[in-house]
Design a protein around this motif. Structure first.
Motif, short mmCIF file in Angstrom:
data_model
loop_
_atom_site.label_atom_id
_atom_site.label_comp_id
_atom_site.label_asym_id
_atom_site.label_seq_id
_atom_site.Cartn_x
_atom_site.Cartn_y
_atom_site.Cartn_z
N THR A 53 -25.75 -15.67 -12.79
CA THR A 53 -24.36 -15.43 -12.40
C THR A 53 -24.01 -16.22 -11.16
N CYS A 60 -21.01 -16.08 -15.77
CA CYS A 60 -22.34 -15.72 -16.28
C CYS A 60 -22.69 -16.61 -17.46
N VAL A 75 -13.00 -15.49 -17.11
CA VAL A 75 -13.73 -15.00 -15.93
C VAL A 75 -12.80 -14.25 -14.97
N TYR A 80 -13.27 -8.92 -18.10
CA TYR A 80 -14.49 -9.57 -17.64
C TYR A 80 -14.97 -8.95 -16.32
N THR A 83 -16.38 -5.57 -16.87
CA THR A 83 -17.68 -5.63 -17.56
C THR A 83 -18.78 -5.97 -16.56
N LEU A 84 -18.49 -6.96 -15.69
CA LEU A 84 -19.50 -7.39 -14.72
C LEU A 84 -19.78 -6.32 -13.67
N GLN A 95 -24.16 -8.72 -17.24
CA GLN A 95 -24.17 -10.19 -17.22
C GLN A 95 -24.19 -10.74 -18.65
N CYS A 98 -20.85 -10.25 -20.29
CA CYS A 98 -19.87 -11.24 -19.81
C CYS A 98 -20.04 -12.55 -20.58
#
Ligand SMILES: [Zn+2]
Length: 223
Positions: A53, A60, A75, A80, A83-84, A95, A98
Protein backbone atom coordinates in the motif's frame (compact mmCIF):
# COMPACT_ATOMS: atom_id res chain seq x y z
CA UNK A 1 15.94 -21.15 4.03
CA UNK A 2 12.86 -21.85 1.97
CA UNK A 3 11.47 -18.34 1.87
CA UNK A 4 13.61 -15.31 1.09
CA UNK A 5 12.57 -11.70 1.31
CA UNK A 6 14.06 -8.51 0.03
CA UNK A 7 13.43 -4.81 0.54
CA UNK A 8 12.30 -3.05 -2.58
CA UNK A 9 11.85 0.63 -3.28
CA UNK A 10 8.72 1.36 -5.25
CA UNK A 11 7.53 4.59 -6.83
CA UNK A 12 3.76 4.82 -6.66
CA UNK A 13 2.20 4.72 -10.12
CA UNK A 14 -0.57 7.05 -9.01
CA UNK A 15 1.07 9.73 -6.84
CA UNK A 16 4.80 9.27 -7.42
CA UNK A 17 5.68 8.78 -3.74
CA UNK A 18 8.58 6.46 -3.11
CA UNK A 19 8.26 3.86 -0.38
CA UNK A 20 10.10 0.73 0.70
CA UNK A 21 8.35 -2.63 0.97
CA UNK A 22 9.32 -6.09 2.02
CA UNK A 23 8.72 -8.39 -0.89
CA UNK A 24 9.07 -12.04 -1.64
CA UNK A 25 12.12 -13.08 -3.65
CA UNK A 26 11.52 -16.78 -3.61
CA UNK A 27 9.58 -19.32 -1.69
CA UNK A 28 8.66 -22.96 -1.77
CA UNK A 29 5.89 -25.05 -0.42
CA UNK A 30 5.95 -28.40 1.31
CA UNK A 31 2.87 -30.51 1.77
CA UNK A 32 -0.57 -30.36 0.27
CA UNK A 33 -2.42 -27.47 -1.28
CA UNK A 34 -5.88 -26.48 -0.04
CA UNK A 35 -8.88 -27.18 -2.25
CA UNK A 36 -9.06 -23.45 -3.10
CA UNK A 37 -5.40 -23.57 -4.26
CA UNK A 38 -3.90 -21.88 -1.18
CA UNK A 39 -0.32 -23.18 -0.97
CA UNK A 40 1.07 -25.00 2.07
CA UNK A 41 3.83 -23.60 4.28
CA UNK A 42 6.14 -21.78 4.10
CA UNK A 43 4.59 -20.03 1.09
CA UNK A 44 1.26 -19.97 2.93
CA UNK A 45 2.56 -17.50 5.51
CA UNK A 46 4.02 -15.15 2.93
CA UNK A 47 0.56 -13.74 2.12
CA UNK A 48 1.28 -10.35 3.68
CA UNK A 49 4.07 -9.76 1.16
CA UNK A 50 1.81 -10.25 -1.85
CA UNK A 51 0.26 -6.79 -1.64
CA UNK A 52 1.62 -3.33 -0.84
CA UNK A 53 0.00 0.00 0.00
CA UNK A 54 1.30 3.44 -0.90
CA UNK A 55 1.72 5.34 2.42
CA UNK A 56 0.77 8.58 0.72
CA UNK A 57 -2.33 7.94 -1.45
CA UNK A 58 -3.46 4.48 -0.25
CA UNK A 59 -3.06 2.75 -3.61
CA UNK A 60 -2.99 -1.04 -3.03
CA UNK A 61 -1.41 -3.36 -5.59
CA UNK A 62 0.96 -6.32 -5.91
CA UNK A 63 3.26 -3.87 -7.75
CA UNK A 64 2.81 -0.21 -6.76
CA UNK A 65 4.89 0.99 -9.70
CA UNK A 66 2.35 -0.38 -12.15
CA UNK A 67 -1.30 0.50 -12.68
CA UNK A 68 -3.94 2.34 -14.59
CA UNK A 69 -4.68 6.10 -14.62
CA UNK A 70 -8.36 5.29 -14.14
CA UNK A 71 -7.48 3.92 -10.67
CA UNK A 72 -7.07 7.48 -9.32
CA UNK A 73 -10.82 8.04 -9.06
CA UNK A 74 -11.37 4.63 -7.44
CA UNK A 75 -8.67 5.23 -4.80
CA UNK A 76 -10.35 8.52 -3.88
CA UNK A 77 -13.84 6.97 -3.70
CA UNK A 78 -15.68 6.54 -0.42
CA UNK A 79 -16.07 2.79 -0.98
CA UNK A 80 -12.30 2.37 -1.40
CA UNK A 81 -11.43 4.48 1.66
CA UNK A 82 -14.00 2.63 3.78
CA UNK A 83 -12.65 -0.72 2.60
CA UNK A 84 -9.05 0.23 3.41
CA UNK A 85 -9.88 1.70 6.78
CA UNK A 86 -12.64 -0.71 7.87
CA UNK A 87 -11.82 -1.46 11.54
CA UNK A 88 -13.75 -4.75 11.51
CA UNK A 89 -11.65 -6.43 8.80
CA UNK A 90 -7.96 -7.29 9.19
CA UNK A 91 -5.72 -4.66 7.54
CA UNK A 92 -4.33 -7.25 5.11
CA UNK A 93 -7.82 -8.29 3.97
CA UNK A 94 -8.70 -4.62 3.42
CA UNK A 95 -5.63 -4.18 1.20
CA UNK A 96 -6.59 -7.19 -0.94
CA UNK A 97 -10.20 -5.98 -1.15
CA UNK A 98 -8.97 -2.57 -2.35
CA UNK A 99 -6.98 -4.28 -5.07
CA UNK A 100 -10.16 -6.22 -5.90
CA UNK A 101 -12.11 -2.95 -6.27
CA UNK A 102 -9.45 -1.55 -8.61
CA UNK A 103 -9.37 -4.61 -10.85
CA UNK A 104 -13.15 -4.83 -10.85
CA UNK A 105 -13.32 -1.18 -11.96
CA UNK A 106 -11.47 -2.06 -15.15
CA UNK A 107 -13.45 -5.28 -15.63
CA UNK A 108 -10.50 -7.56 -14.83
CA UNK A 109 -12.82 -9.95 -13.00
CA UNK A 110 -10.32 -12.79 -12.84
CA UNK A 111 -7.77 -10.63 -10.97
CA UNK A 112 -10.53 -9.08 -8.84
CA UNK A 113 -11.72 -12.57 -7.91
CA UNK A 114 -8.25 -13.58 -6.78
CA UNK A 115 -8.06 -10.37 -4.74
CA UNK A 116 -11.21 -11.47 -2.91
CA UNK A 117 -9.86 -15.01 -2.39
CA UNK A 118 -6.62 -13.63 -0.92
CA UNK A 119 -8.70 -11.37 1.34
CA UNK A 120 -10.59 -14.47 2.51
CA UNK A 121 -7.28 -16.16 3.38
CA UNK A 122 -6.23 -13.10 5.39
CA UNK A 123 -9.57 -13.30 7.25
CA UNK A 124 -9.07 -17.04 7.88
CA UNK A 125 -5.65 -16.31 9.40
CA UNK A 126 -7.09 -13.55 11.60
CA UNK A 127 -9.91 -15.83 12.75
CA UNK A 128 -12.73 -13.66 11.40
CA UNK A 129 -14.84 -16.36 9.81
CA UNK A 130 -17.84 -14.21 8.98
CA UNK A 131 -15.70 -11.87 6.88
CA UNK A 132 -13.91 -14.79 5.27
CA UNK A 133 -17.30 -16.13 4.14
CA UNK A 134 -18.28 -12.70 2.76
CA UNK A 135 -15.02 -12.47 0.82
CA UNK A 136 -15.61 -15.94 -0.64
CA UNK A 137 -19.12 -15.00 -1.75
CA UNK A 138 -17.69 -11.92 -3.44
CA UNK A 139 -14.95 -14.03 -5.03
CA UNK A 140 -17.46 -16.54 -6.40
CA UNK A 141 -19.53 -13.72 -7.96
CA UNK A 142 -16.46 -12.13 -9.54
CA UNK A 143 -15.10 -15.42 -10.87
CA UNK A 144 -18.46 -16.37 -12.37
CA UNK A 145 -18.43 -12.97 -14.03
CA UNK A 146 -14.91 -13.71 -15.26
CA UNK A 147 -16.16 -16.92 -16.88
CA UNK A 148 -18.95 -15.05 -18.64
CA UNK A 149 -16.35 -12.65 -20.00
CA UNK A 150 -14.06 -15.46 -21.12
CA UNK A 151 -11.37 -14.62 -18.54
CA UNK A 152 -9.71 -17.80 -17.33
CA UNK A 153 -8.79 -18.05 -13.66
CA UNK A 154 -7.53 -21.64 -13.57
CA UNK A 155 -5.91 -24.05 -16.02
CA UNK A 156 -9.16 -25.48 -17.35
CA UNK A 157 -12.92 -25.30 -16.91
CA UNK A 158 -13.03 -28.31 -14.56
CA UNK A 159 -10.47 -26.81 -12.17
CA UNK A 160 -12.27 -23.48 -12.28
CA UNK A 161 -15.46 -25.17 -11.20
CA UNK A 162 -13.62 -27.09 -8.48
CA UNK A 163 -12.41 -23.74 -7.07
CA UNK A 164 -15.89 -22.22 -7.37
CA UNK A 165 -17.42 -25.21 -5.56
CA UNK A 166 -14.93 -24.74 -2.72
CA UNK A 167 -15.67 -21.00 -2.46
CA UNK A 168 -19.41 -21.65 -2.28
CA UNK A 169 -19.03 -24.52 0.21
CA UNK A 170 -16.78 -22.50 2.50
CA UNK A 171 -19.16 -19.55 2.31
CA UNK A 172 -21.87 -21.95 3.53
CA UNK A 173 -23.80 -21.84 0.24
CA UNK A 174 -24.15 -25.63 0.17
CA UNK A 175 -27.06 -25.92 -2.28
CA UNK A 176 -25.33 -23.87 -4.96
CA UNK A 177 -22.06 -25.70 -4.32
CA UNK A 178 -23.81 -29.06 -4.74
CA UNK A 179 -25.57 -27.98 -7.93
CA UNK A 180 -22.31 -26.86 -9.53
CA UNK A 181 -20.54 -30.00 -8.31
CA UNK A 182 -23.15 -32.35 -9.79
CA UNK A 183 -23.32 -30.40 -13.01
CA UNK A 184 -19.58 -30.77 -13.59
CA UNK A 185 -19.54 -34.44 -12.50
CA UNK A 186 -22.19 -35.15 -15.15
CA UNK A 187 -19.80 -33.79 -17.80
CA UNK A 188 -17.20 -36.50 -17.16
CA UNK A 189 -14.36 -34.33 -15.84
CA UNK A 190 -10.77 -35.53 -15.85
CA UNK A 191 -9.57 -37.71 -12.98
CA UNK A 192 -8.08 -34.94 -10.77
CA UNK A 193 -11.20 -32.80 -10.97
CA UNK A 194 -13.42 -35.85 -10.39
CA UNK A 195 -11.51 -36.77 -7.22
CA UNK A 196 -11.87 -33.20 -5.90
CA UNK A 197 -15.56 -32.96 -6.73
CA UNK A 198 -16.46 -36.32 -5.19
CA UNK A 199 -14.72 -35.20 -2.00
CA UNK A 200 -16.50 -31.83 -2.14
CA UNK A 201 -19.81 -33.67 -2.48
CA UNK A 202 -19.06 -35.68 0.67
CA UNK A 203 -18.12 -32.48 2.55
CA UNK A 204 -21.25 -30.68 1.38
CA UNK A 205 -23.31 -33.69 2.52
CA UNK A 206 -21.90 -33.15 6.03
CA UNK A 207 -22.45 -29.35 5.85
CA UNK A 208 -18.70 -29.02 6.35
CA UNK A 209 -17.51 -25.48 5.54
CA UNK A 210 -13.95 -26.00 6.78
CA UNK A 211 -10.56 -25.97 5.09
CA UNK A 212 -9.49 -29.20 3.40
CA UNK A 213 -6.56 -30.20 1.21
CA UNK A 214 -6.03 -32.00 -2.09
CA UNK A 215 -4.24 -34.78 -0.21
CA UNK A 216 -7.39 -35.40 1.82
CA UNK A 217 -9.42 -35.63 -1.37
CA UNK A 218 -7.05 -38.24 -2.77
CA UNK A 219 -7.02 -40.22 0.48
CA UNK A 220 -10.81 -40.28 0.60
CA UNK A 221 -11.04 -41.71 -2.92
CA UNK A 222 -8.43 -44.40 -2.21
CA UNK A 223 -10.15 -45.60 0.96
ZN1 LIG B 1 0.59 6.75 -4.01
Amino acid sequence: MLTTFGEKKKTCFLCGTESTHKGLISTASLGSTDLDSRPPEPERSSLSYWIHTCPSCGYCAPDLSDGDRAFEAVVRSEEYRNTLENPSTPRLAGQFLCWMLLEESRKEYEKAGWGAIHAAWACDDAGVGEWAARCRERASELLMRAREMGQWFAEDAGLEEAILVDLLRRAGRFEEALRLCEDRLSKEPDETVKVILLYQKALIGKSDNGRHTLAEAHRQVQS
